[in-house]
Design an enzyme around this catalytic site. Sequence first.
Site, PDB file in Angstrom:
ATOM      1  N   CYS A   2      43.476  34.403  44.937  1.00 29.63           N
ATOM      2  CA  CYS A   2      42.991  35.255  43.855  1.00 29.63           C
ATOM      3  C   CYS A   2      43.141  36.731  44.214  1.00 29.63           C
ATOM      4  O   CYS A   2      43.144  37.106  45.383  1.00 29.63           O
ATOM      5  CB  CYS A   2      41.512  34.976  43.614  1.00 29.63           C
ATOM      6  SG  CYS A   2      41.206  33.240  43.309  1.00 29.63           S
ATOM      7  N   ARG A  27      50.241  37.637  45.056  1.00 32.32           N
ATOM      8  CA  ARG A  27      49.313  36.752  45.762  1.00 32.32           C
ATOM      9  C   ARG A  27      49.320  35.344  45.173  1.00 32.32           C
ATOM     10  O   ARG A  27      48.782  34.424  45.785  1.00 32.32           O
ATOM     11  CB  ARG A  27      47.891  37.322  45.689  1.00 32.32           C
ATOM     12  CG  ARG A  27      47.751  38.638  46.410  1.00 32.32           C
ATOM     13  CD  ARG A  27      46.410  39.267  46.099  1.00 32.32           C
ATOM     14  NE  ARG A  27      45.316  38.554  46.716  1.00 32.32           N
ATOM     15  CZ  ARG A  27      44.852  38.771  47.942  1.00 32.32           C
ATOM     16  NH1 ARG A  27      45.428  39.678  48.690  1.00 32.32           N
ATOM     17  NH2 ARG A  27      43.847  38.088  48.426  1.00 32.32           N
ATOM     18  N   TRP A  75      43.795  31.825  41.261  1.00 37.53           N
ATOM     19  CA  TRP A  75      44.633  30.746  41.777  1.00 37.53           C
ATOM     20  C   TRP A  75      43.679  29.568  41.937  1.00 37.53           C
ATOM     21  O   TRP A  75      42.826  29.583  42.828  1.00 37.53           O
ATOM     22  CB  TRP A  75      45.242  31.173  43.106  1.00 37.53           C
ATOM     23  CG  TRP A  75      46.324  30.298  43.609  1.00 37.53           C
ATOM     24  CD1 TRP A  75      47.599  30.219  43.115  1.00 37.53           C
ATOM     25  CD2 TRP A  75      46.268  29.396  44.712  1.00 37.53           C
ATOM     26  NE1 TRP A  75      48.322  29.319  43.844  1.00 37.53           N
ATOM     27  CE2 TRP A  75      47.544  28.796  44.824  1.00 37.53           C
ATOM     28  CE3 TRP A  75      45.273  29.017  45.613  1.00 37.53           C
ATOM     29  CZ2 TRP A  75      47.842  27.855  45.799  1.00 37.53           C
ATOM     30  CZ3 TRP A  75      45.565  28.085  46.582  1.00 37.53           C
ATOM     31  CH2 TRP A  75      46.836  27.513  46.672  1.00 37.53           C
ATOM     32  N   ASN A 101      37.007  36.028  45.098  1.00 41.03           N
ATOM     33  CA  ASN A 101      38.097  35.397  45.847  1.00 41.03           C
ATOM     34  C   ASN A 101      37.464  34.682  47.031  1.00 41.03           C
ATOM     35  O   ASN A 101      36.672  35.280  47.759  1.00 41.03           O
ATOM     36  CB  ASN A 101      39.084  36.473  46.337  1.00 41.03           C
ATOM     37  CG  ASN A 101      40.135  35.909  47.278  1.00 41.03           C
ATOM     38  OD1 ASN A 101      40.405  34.714  47.272  1.00 41.03           O
ATOM     39  ND2 ASN A 101      40.726  36.767  48.098  1.00 41.03           N
ATOM     40  N   GLY A 102      37.792  33.399  47.192  1.00 39.68           N
ATOM     41  CA  GLY A 102      37.204  32.638  48.296  1.00 39.68           C
ATOM     42  C   GLY A 102      36.679  31.315  47.768  1.00 39.68           C
ATOM     43  O   GLY A 102      37.055  30.879  46.674  1.00 39.68           O
ATOM     44  N   GLU A 483      62.958  28.217  60.947  1.00 39.54           N
ATOM     45  CA  GLU A 483      62.684  29.260  59.955  1.00 39.54           C
ATOM     46  C   GLU A 483      63.716  29.230  58.813  1.00 39.54           C
ATOM     47  O   GLU A 483      63.363  29.397  57.647  1.00 39.54           O
ATOM     48  CB  GLU A 483      62.658  30.637  60.649  1.00 39.54           C
ATOM     49  CG  GLU A 483      62.576  31.845  59.739  1.00 39.54           C
ATOM     50  CD  GLU A 483      61.336  31.891  58.839  1.00 39.54           C
ATOM     51  OE1 GLU A 483      60.433  31.059  58.986  1.00 39.54           O
ATOM     52  OE2 GLU A 483      61.304  32.773  57.960  1.00 39.54           O
ATOM     53  N   LYS A 487      62.760  28.712  54.940  1.00 39.27           N
ATOM     54  CA  LYS A 487      63.136  29.681  53.895  1.00 39.27           C
ATOM     55  C   LYS A 487      63.846  28.970  52.751  1.00 39.27           C
ATOM     56  O   LYS A 487      63.560  29.203  51.589  1.00 39.27           O
ATOM     57  CB  LYS A 487      64.058  30.716  54.520  1.00 39.27           C
ATOM     58  CG  LYS A 487      63.877  32.148  54.474  1.00 39.27           C
ATOM     59  CD  LYS A 487      62.621  32.904  54.552  1.00 39.27           C
ATOM     60  CE  LYS A 487      61.297  32.257  54.573  1.00 39.27           C
ATOM     61  NZ  LYS A 487      60.282  32.836  55.394  1.00 39.27           N
ATOM     62  N   GLU A 490      61.403  26.833  50.697  1.00 37.54           N
ATOM     63  CA  GLU A 490      60.448  27.628  49.922  1.00 37.54           C
ATOM     64  C   GLU A 490      61.027  28.206  48.648  1.00 37.54           C
ATOM     65  O   GLU A 490      60.373  28.214  47.611  1.00 37.54           O
ATOM     66  CB  GLU A 490      60.017  28.841  50.751  1.00 37.54           C
ATOM     67  CG  GLU A 490      58.904  28.641  51.677  1.00 37.54           C
ATOM     68  CD  GLU A 490      58.613  29.942  52.383  1.00 37.54           C
ATOM     69  OE1 GLU A 490      57.533  30.482  52.182  1.00 37.54           O
ATOM     70  OE2 GLU A 490      59.486  30.441  53.147  1.00 37.54           O
ATOM     71  N   HIS A 506      69.058  11.600  68.652  1.00 39.23           N
ATOM     72  CA  HIS A 506      67.799  10.856  68.721  1.00 39.23           C
ATOM     73  C   HIS A 506      67.227  10.550  67.334  1.00 39.23           C
ATOM     74  O   HIS A 506      66.048  10.236  67.216  1.00 39.23           O
ATOM     75  CB  HIS A 506      66.781  11.630  69.568  1.00 39.23           C
ATOM     76  CG  HIS A 506      67.300  11.917  70.945  1.00 39.23           C
ATOM     77  ND1 HIS A 506      67.435  10.934  71.891  1.00 39.23           N
ATOM     78  CD2 HIS A 506      67.773  13.060  71.495  1.00 39.23           C
ATOM     79  CE1 HIS A 506      67.957  11.478  72.993  1.00 39.23           C
ATOM     80  NE2 HIS A 506      68.165  12.754  72.771  1.00 39.23           N
ATOM     81  N   LYS A 605      50.917  34.339  48.665  1.00 38.65           N
ATOM     82  CA  LYS A 605      51.291  35.215  49.781  1.00 38.65           C
ATOM     83  C   LYS A 605      50.241  35.214  50.878  1.00 38.65           C
ATOM     84  O   LYS A 605      50.551  35.175  52.051  1.00 38.65           O
ATOM     85  CB  LYS A 605      51.492  36.636  49.245  1.00 38.65           C
ATOM     86  CG  LYS A 605      51.932  37.641  50.299  1.00 38.65           C
ATOM     87  CD  LYS A 605      53.328  37.332  50.778  1.00 38.65           C
ATOM     88  CE  LYS A 605      53.793  38.236  51.893  1.00 38.65           C
ATOM     89  NZ  LYS A 605      54.964  37.655  52.574  1.00 38.65           N
TER      90      LYS A 605
HETATM   91  C1  F6R Z   1      56.754  31.656  54.796  1.00 42.13           C
HETATM   92  C2  F6R Z   1      55.494  32.361  54.774  1.00 42.13           C
HETATM   93  C3  F6R Z   1      54.309  31.671  55.329  1.00 42.13           C
HETATM   94  C4  F6R Z   1      53.491  32.639  56.193  1.00 42.13           C
HETATM   95  C5  F6R Z   1      52.193  31.967  56.655  1.00 42.13           C
HETATM   96  C6  F6R Z   1      51.398  32.850  57.572  1.00 42.13           C
HETATM   97  O1  F6R Z   1      57.778  32.409  54.229  1.00 42.13           O
HETATM   98  O2  F6R Z   1      55.396  33.468  54.320  1.00 42.13           O
HETATM   99  O3  F6R Z   1      54.679  30.541  56.055  1.00 42.13           O
HETATM  100  O4  F6R Z   1      54.274  33.034  57.282  1.00 42.13           O
HETATM  101  O5  F6R Z   1      51.420  31.637  55.533  1.00 42.13           O
HETATM  102  O6  F6R Z   1      51.049  34.043  56.965  1.00 42.13           O
HETATM  103  P1  F6R Z   1      50.591  35.300  57.798  1.00 42.13           P
HETATM  104  O7  F6R Z   1      51.732  35.752  58.625  1.00 42.13           O
HETATM  105  O8  F6R Z   1      50.197  36.315  56.757  1.00 42.13           O
HETATM  106  O9  F6R Z   1      49.432  34.858  58.637  1.00 42.13           O
END
Ligand code: F6R
Length: 610
Positions: A2, A27, A75, A101-102, A483, A487, A490, A506, A605
């Site tokens: 949120c 967010r 959210w 938020n929470g 990674e 990416k 996602e 394996h 985010k």
């Molecule tokens: C992937 C991504 C997430 C964050 C994860 C940790 O693209 O953005 O996997 O890396 O949620 O977030 P932070 O770094 O803000 O603790």
Amino acid sequence: MCGIVGYIGEKEALPILINGLKALEYRGYDSAGVAVFSKNGIREKKTVGQVEVLEKAVGDDVDFKGNLGIAHTRWATHGAPSEANAHPHSDCSRRVFLVHNGIIENYKELKNYLSERGHIFKSETDTESVAHLIEDFLEEGKDFKTALIDTLKMIRGAYALAIADAKNPEILYAAKLSSPLVIGVGKDENFLASDPSAVIGNTRDFIYLKDGELAEITRDKINISNLEKQPTPIEIVRLEWNLEQAQKGDFPHFMLKEIFEGPEIVRFAFRGRIISKENRVMLGGLEQVSDKIKKIKRLIILACGTSYYAGLVGEYLFEEIAKLPTEVHFASEFRYREEPFDEGTAVLAISQSGETADTLAALRKAKEKGLLTLGIVNTVGSTIARETNAGVYNHAGPEIGVASTKAFLSQITILVLMAIYLSKSNDKDSLTESLLKELEKIPEKIEKILLQAPAIEKLALKYKDCGNFLFIGRRYNYPTALEGALKLKEVSYIHAEGYGAGEMKHGPLAMISPDFPTMAIVPQNGVSEKIYSNLEEIKARKGPILAIATEGDKKISSLANDVIYIPKTIEPLEPLLTVVPLQLFAYYAGVNRGFNVDKPRNLAKSVTVE
Ligand code: F6R
């Protein structure tokens, strides 16, 4: 998660609130709402969907006027996305309005208790119970502040709350526990937001509210106290970002803009921290604990997602450069482990947002055990930054795209610097020298890779309809493979797996077929011959291969169907180069499959719930 925006001042609150909500869209949200207050009454609107829907809904209402207002993007956690569940929530008498938020963990108990006392609930949310509880205390004859404090003492869980008393539209209240909330300080006006990007166009001065604090904000005054009504010190932080930094510029998406910021992000991360003449690194944020750092015998890195993969690169760096036994844990798992810690164990939390609930909880566990806690955090003043004993900021500016890109580069740059800083070896000089010299050349090398964006888009177009993808790498590029797969998943929703290349035999080799491509990260280094053998096996099974290889590599074209060439660098710094084409590949695959890469479905985010 949120997003919260609040305003009190001389201006009309509505446009400021709507702009703030738009800035917080990153967010993640499914509904939005706004309420403004004036002596003439309350105007309130809630809608499902984008902030634009809310904006349109209030746009024609000439009476939507007031100099105090609160707004929210939701959210959903408790109750489906709907107008009734959107915030603000209010009590029965429509005096108390709040956005949250929470998660209120004991909301069911509270709801039962309040229902028995005659309160009628209009939503399925946990949040609404807070408004009714305040009302309940008001009915006992308490003043608003006391009713609010008594409520905060009764609720359990996490909250950032912006609260308005419709009877007194001259004051805005804010309270926080484990969820982020900042106060933007202006002249004859003040703001409230989940993070500064919501109101950075109005002010650059911010107060980061701390857990257990309550703020009473008028247009020209801010009082902050604890829940015992004792004043707490106020520290105003001036942020260097500007509005432009938080916007897209000429790029079609934040994600692309942030990938293209890579070269300067690496520069920002090492600028002022490399003392070339003395062949050493200076990390001001760690100086205060330098004596304790010298005694570290074991390092535990805690992080989630992309930050976790940066941590895995860190593991190789700390072991090779600092000769320090290092392990990396998903923060969400570390919390539930009961391993013994020897004296000399330290933890390093890595987080872009500095607010990730799992990382924070793991960090708090480490603190309880008495361990030294360090951080690599991008968001200045965030909870993780404040709660670690010492740390290093990324200085990467706001990362708006939900998928983390530039933060990964800056995290690895800082991990390189930190590994050198922690190095105790006497013969470190030649390695340190080559690392520092080469690090300074990395931004230019990234620029060269970015020039290949059109060619990488063509490859993304060629492979975008594959249902699956395998990413493989070894040593420093094993985390890069993980990674790269994350990416792609996602932002393009293509199923992708990252593997250590040596693991192919394996298990994963069984999946290889002509419609199951492999992205091989195979820069020329001590393990490239080994990966060539893995690629032979894939080729023999007719699996298409895309390779990230070093310029001048003669062998790779005989193995791979397509190759993206990158400049040569030393192995510990390779992830800073190899990840860039993977980020671009994922971006173009997502865009060309028609998805909103800045806001992937189901993701947010800042993950402030566990
Ligand atoms: C992937 C991504 C997430 C964050 C994860 C940790 O693209 O953005 O996997 O890396 O949620 O977030 P932070 O770094 O803000 O603790």
